[in-house]
Write a protein that holds these residues in place. Sequence first.
Motif, PDB file in Angstrom:
ATOM      1  N   GLN A  73      -4.462  -0.416   5.009  1.00 30.22           N
ATOM      2  CA  GLN A  73      -3.779   0.228   3.883  1.00 30.22           C
ATOM      3  C   GLN A  73      -2.375  -0.298   3.651  1.00 30.22           C
ATOM      4  N   PHE A  74      -1.759  -0.866   4.667  1.00 37.79           N
ATOM      5  CA  PHE A  74      -0.393  -1.365   4.530  1.00 37.79           C
ATOM      6  C   PHE A  74      -0.278  -2.343   3.368  1.00 37.79           C
ATOM      7  N   HIS A  77       0.216  -1.422  -0.349  1.00 37.45           N
ATOM      8  CA  HIS A  77       1.534  -0.914  -0.752  1.00 37.45           C
ATOM      9  C   HIS A  77       2.553  -2.027  -1.013  1.00 37.45           C
ATOM     10  N   ASP A 270       5.725   2.013  10.246  1.00 36.18           N
ATOM     11  CA  ASP A 270       5.671   1.521   8.855  1.00 36.18           C
ATOM     12  C   ASP A 270       6.245   2.541   7.885  1.00 36.18           C
ATOM     13  N   LEU A 272       4.400   4.526   5.780  1.00 34.67           N
ATOM     14  CA  LEU A 272       3.654   4.429   4.528  1.00 34.67           C
ATOM     15  C   LEU A 272       3.733   5.769   3.794  1.00 34.67           C
ATOM     16  N   TYR A 289       9.585  -1.943   3.475  1.00 32.46           N
ATOM     17  CA  TYR A 289       8.554  -2.974   3.295  1.00 32.46           C
ATOM     18  C   TYR A 289       8.465  -3.436   1.839  1.00 32.46           C
TER      19      TYR A 289
END
Length: 332
Positions: A73-74, A77, A270, A272, A289
């Motif tokens: 899923q990173f 984004h 992360d 997210l 990010y």
Amino acid sequence: MAVTSRDVARLAGVSQPTVSRALRDDPRVSDETKRRVREAAALLGYVPSEAGRALSSGRTRRIGLLVTDLGNQFYSHIIAPLHRELEARGYQLVLHTETTDESVAERLIANGLDGVILATTTVDSVVPVRLRDRGLPFVYFNRTAAYVDADATVVAPAAGFQAAVDRAMELGHERIGAVFGPENTSTGQSRELALRAALTARGVGLDPSRVRRGPFDTRTGDDATASLLGLAEPPTLIFCGNDVVAYGALNASGRAGIGVPEDVSIIGFDDLPPASWPIIQLSTIAYDYAHMAREAGRLMVERIEDAPNEYAHVEFGTTFVERRTLAAPRSH
């Protein structure tokens, strides 16, 4: 006779390359120059041709983003901020999701790209070697390879882990567990080193029996956490290689009837967007990010257009964000 960019340049009183940059809204061109160029183009009825640009410049103005782990899923984004950065500089983003090192470099080259942003590189990947040998510029995003130097945007995890470990020690955690990422990724290696260094600085060891590794996915977090919770002396706190792994850890804990954070605390990496959702409220190590993605796009365009002599290695610092999934251990 068709109007050309040279005609626009003469009327606006600028060079032909400036016309091209102004019409694609290049940030290096002043607003006043952009206004003059656009007014001249409108007056002459000039419409830039993408095909003509490619023929005249020898460029397609297409940049590939190679993601071999699209299920993570990173990466979903970072596509939008990267797309916007490249679009502002007059380039198109093309997503590539090949899964085998053997053919990916040749396919990237065959697609007529001006450059490639490598997002899921392993330390032993041959792709950077083949791209270098074929003369196709590339930039590392997030992960790097061991054999070929290049421009890169990466995370510096030390500060975030130090802050997280300091807070864990304040709360009284002693039995620490970890679910690290793959050993053949620079992110897996750097995060493991940073956590171990932070724990060592506080005089705490990481028992090998409480360490697990695997891909950066929810299944890794689920399976590893189930294993850790089954130990005779399970950890009171589990550090996860990323937020996606942490989601799996939360699933395993819930399935086993183990309360988070009452029985076990969980920390991701992360930050997210779902990490801050009320239903999750994951404590995690954060960094920008989106900015890192934009910077990768900037470096890619700079490498294509200016070919700097030195490679740029841009590091993004980390912070610890404490939320619901961290608390003092029950015995404390």
